[in-house]
Design an enzyme around this catalytic site. Sequence first.
Site, PDB file in Angstrom:
ATOM      1  N   LYS A  23     -18.219 -21.103  50.739  1.00  0.00           N
ATOM      2  CA  LYS A  23     -18.681 -20.210  51.815  1.00  0.00           C
ATOM      3  C   LYS A  23     -18.309 -20.786  53.178  1.00  0.00           C
ATOM      4  O   LYS A  23     -17.769 -20.090  54.031  1.00  0.00           O
ATOM      5  CB  LYS A  23     -20.205 -20.049  51.724  1.00  0.00           C
ATOM      6  N   ASN A  24     -18.607 -22.073  53.368  1.00  0.00           N
ATOM      7  CA  ASN A  24     -18.429 -22.643  54.702  1.00  0.00           C
ATOM      8  C   ASN A  24     -16.979 -22.975  55.013  1.00  0.00           C
ATOM      9  O   ASN A  24     -16.678 -23.514  56.077  1.00  0.00           O
ATOM     10  CB  ASN A  24     -19.340 -23.851  54.889  1.00  0.00           C
ATOM     11  N   ARG A  93     -24.084 -17.107  60.823  1.00  0.00           N
ATOM     12  CA  ARG A  93     -23.794 -18.200  61.737  1.00  0.00           C
ATOM     13  C   ARG A  93     -22.286 -18.378  61.957  1.00  0.00           C
ATOM     14  O   ARG A  93     -21.816 -18.650  63.070  1.00  0.00           O
ATOM     15  CB  ARG A  93     -24.374 -19.485  61.155  1.00  0.00           C
ATOM     16  N   ASP A 117     -29.119 -19.008  59.211  1.00  0.00           N
ATOM     17  CA  ASP A 117     -30.379 -19.516  58.681  1.00  0.00           C
ATOM     18  C   ASP A 117     -31.294 -20.070  59.758  1.00  0.00           C
ATOM     19  O   ASP A 117     -30.840 -20.733  60.690  1.00  0.00           O
ATOM     20  CB  ASP A 117     -30.082 -20.646  57.684  1.00  0.00           C
ATOM     21  N   ASP A 306     -27.325 -29.630  53.630  1.00  0.00           N
ATOM     22  CA  ASP A 306     -27.452 -28.438  52.784  1.00  0.00           C
ATOM     23  C   ASP A 306     -28.016 -28.776  51.401  1.00  0.00           C
ATOM     24  O   ASP A 306     -28.483 -27.891  50.679  1.00  0.00           O
ATOM     25  CB  ASP A 306     -26.090 -27.744  52.615  1.00  0.00           C
TER      26      ASP A 306
HETATM   27  N1  EPU Z   1     -25.411 -29.161  67.528  1.00  0.00           N
HETATM   28  C1  EPU Z   1     -25.666 -29.254  68.872  1.00  0.00           C
HETATM   29  N2  EPU Z   1     -24.837 -28.601  69.750  1.00  0.00           N
HETATM   30  C2  EPU Z   1     -23.759 -27.888  69.338  1.00  0.00           C
HETATM   31  C3  EPU Z   1     -23.515 -27.771  67.943  1.00  0.00           C
HETATM   32  C4  EPU Z   1     -24.351 -28.442  67.070  1.00  0.00           C
HETATM   33  O1  EPU Z   1     -26.621 -29.907  69.286  1.00  0.00           O
HETATM   34  O2  EPU Z   1     -23.025 -27.334  70.183  1.00  0.00           O
HETATM   35  C5  EPU Z   1     -26.292 -29.892  66.580  1.00  0.00           C
HETATM   36  C6  EPU Z   1     -27.081 -28.953  65.662  1.00  0.00           C
HETATM   37  O3  EPU Z   1     -28.261 -28.537  66.288  1.00  0.00           O
HETATM   38  C7  EPU Z   1     -27.323 -29.830  64.449  1.00  0.00           C
HETATM   39  C8  EPU Z   1     -26.074 -30.693  64.386  1.00  0.00           C
HETATM   40  O4  EPU Z   1     -25.465 -30.618  65.680  1.00  0.00           O
HETATM   41  O5  EPU Z   1     -28.423 -30.665  64.673  1.00  0.00           O
HETATM   42  C9  EPU Z   1     -25.077 -30.264  63.322  1.00  0.00           C
HETATM   43  O6  EPU Z   1     -24.710 -28.910  63.482  1.00  0.00           O
HETATM   44  P1  EPU Z   1     -23.261 -28.368  63.090  1.00  0.00           P
HETATM   45  O7  EPU Z   1     -22.656 -27.782  64.301  1.00  0.00           O
HETATM   46  O8  EPU Z   1     -22.513 -29.439  62.373  1.00  0.00           O
HETATM   47  O9  EPU Z   1     -23.638 -27.223  62.067  1.00  0.00           O
HETATM   48  P2  EPU Z   1     -23.060 -25.748  61.977  1.00  0.00           P
HETATM   49  O10 EPU Z   1     -21.592 -25.755  62.211  1.00  0.00           O
HETATM   50  O11 EPU Z   1     -23.906 -24.832  62.783  1.00  0.00           O
HETATM   51  C10 EPU Z   1     -22.496 -25.904  59.443  1.00  0.00           C
HETATM   52  C11 EPU Z   1     -22.843 -25.134  58.209  1.00  0.00           C
HETATM   53  C12 EPU Z   1     -24.278 -25.418  57.794  1.00  0.00           C
HETATM   54  C13 EPU Z   1     -24.456 -26.901  57.601  1.00  0.00           C
HETATM   55  C14 EPU Z   1     -24.026 -27.660  58.865  1.00  0.00           C
HETATM   56  C15 EPU Z   1     -24.072 -29.164  58.732  1.00  0.00           C
HETATM   57  C16 EPU Z   1     -21.512 -23.154  58.396  1.00  0.00           C
HETATM   58  C17 EPU Z   1     -21.453 -21.696  58.581  1.00  0.00           C
HETATM   59  N3  EPU Z   1     -22.697 -23.705  58.453  1.00  0.00           N
HETATM   60  O12 EPU Z   1     -23.355 -25.417  60.469  1.00  0.00           O
HETATM   61  O13 EPU Z   1     -24.464 -24.759  56.551  1.00  0.00           O
HETATM   62  O14 EPU Z   1     -25.800 -27.180  57.316  1.00  0.00           O
HETATM   63  O15 EPU Z   1     -22.676 -27.301  59.216  1.00  0.00           O
HETATM   64  O16 EPU Z   1     -23.273 -29.576  57.674  1.00  0.00           O
HETATM   65  O17 EPU Z   1     -20.507 -23.804  58.172  1.00  0.00           O
HETATM   66  C18 EPU Z   1     -25.574 -23.526  54.873  1.00  0.00           C
HETATM   67  O18 EPU Z   1     -24.478 -23.321  54.353  1.00  0.00           O
HETATM   68  O19 EPU Z   1     -26.652 -23.294  54.277  1.00  0.00           O
HETATM   69  C19 EPU Z   1     -25.623 -24.090  56.231  1.00  0.00           C
HETATM   70  C20 EPU Z   1     -26.680 -24.005  57.009  1.00  0.00           C
END
Ligand code: EPU
Length: 417
Positions: A23-24, A93, A117, A306
């Site tokens: 998915k991601n 997201r 989420d 995750d």
């Molecule tokens: N963060 C910031 N500022 C930003 C971006 C992120 O402070 O500009 C912080 C977030 O608040 C968090 C940390 O950095 O504490 C990590 O966030 P990240 O940006 O890595 O996560 P994401 O890209 O929003 C993806 C996955 C998530 C997964 C996370 C971490 C997708 C669509 N989502 O989210 O997947 O938990 O990386 O590995 O790729 C899931 O699949 O269930 C899911 C939530």
Amino acid sequence: MSEHFQVHGGARLVGEVDVVGAKNSVLKLMAAALLAEGTTTLRNCPRILDVPLMGDVLRSLGCEVAIEGDTVQITTPAQLNHRADSASMGKLRASVCVLGPLVGRCKRAVVALPGGDAIGSRPLDMHQSGLRQLGAHSEIEHGCVVAEAEGLHGAQIWLDFPSVGATENILMAAVLANGTTVIDNAAREPEILDLCTMLQQMGGKIEGAGTSTLTVHGVDALQPTEHRVIGDRIVGATWAFAAAMTRGDVTVRGVDPHHLDLVLEKLRLSGAEVTIDDSQTFRVVQRDRPAAVDFVTLPYPGFATDLQPFAVALASVADGTSMITENLFEARFRFIEEMVRLGADARTDGHHAVVRGVERLSSAPVWAPDIRAGVGLVLAGLCADGMTDVWDVFHIDRGYPLFVENMNRLGADVRRI
Ligand code: EPU
């Protein structure tokens, strides 16, 4: 009334399960298709709700999207619309990943703040700061990220934290920027390597793929490509935990076991026998009650956030006490209240959860707060006496193809009501 799963406790999961694309990864690869005029073909795509939802986002930008079986074809026009449909954006997201490609191709983007989420605060400051360093103005206005640039230029960018989404957006803007961009402290998740591989196939010049320093030499244009999505390591790990919790014997096919090195080591420590059969197959056999193990979530190659709900679920039936530390999304521990309904002896304090394993959980109605926690509750239900109703399973449908079918094929009794 929403659908729910009836999970009958007591099954031992045995057999083989096939895992398809992540998915991601697929959602970001769909966004990457915006970077090249013409038809991009993605194979091994999972049949999950988020794929058509992302299709709607791309359609609102002017693309044609055809989803047939495990193939997604995206035809991107010469002139993209730079404004994404807000209603579609709010449903997931990953929609935020159209920001980088739009700024790269159109030099402007208006995209509503994404949904996804409810697992804690998810700011976009690093996405915006990266785009600003590439020469764009970016503000949040009326619930939208607005970004505009006369032209993008290469830059040296240090991320405060290896954010997956920020790395992807900056990378996808930088491939079409003038000059060289270096992204330091970049995320190293296998899904980012998959994105780099596809961008390279499209003509992108990227060095350091899979490492924390990505060097991107901007090019004038990219070409569409055909790409096979990598197997979903999070889904693969789900089946590994399910085997460990139910004292089962499960062979998982379609995922690179090296993407799960730490996870499989943790399961070994809990008493499982883990064998790597080949580059896409591994087997987890658990003969006795699992032993308690500690888990700490961190960016890849650390233990994935995750998977934290599955770590809690395993700990809740393990022999001994486990400490689980969540470093990424503070609200992910909220689901522990649902685990307590099932009889788990668990408490949280800030970033930590202490879970004392019990011999057997006891069934109860529970509510899935997000995709992974929902699946964690189903796994716990397999280890509970009686029948557990897991509500709000639309979350699970967003990320797990054929979830009930795969469960039942492995010997569980899970019904969608
Ligand atoms: N963060 C910031 N500022 C930003 C971006 C992120 O402070 O500009 C912080 C977030 O608040 C968090 C940390 O950095 O504490 C990590 O966030 P990240 O940006 O890595 O996560 P994401 O890209 O929003 C993806 C996955 C998530 C997964 C996370 C971490 C997708 C669509 N989502 O989210 O997947 O938990 O990386 O590995 O790729 C899931 O699949 O269930 C899911 C939530």
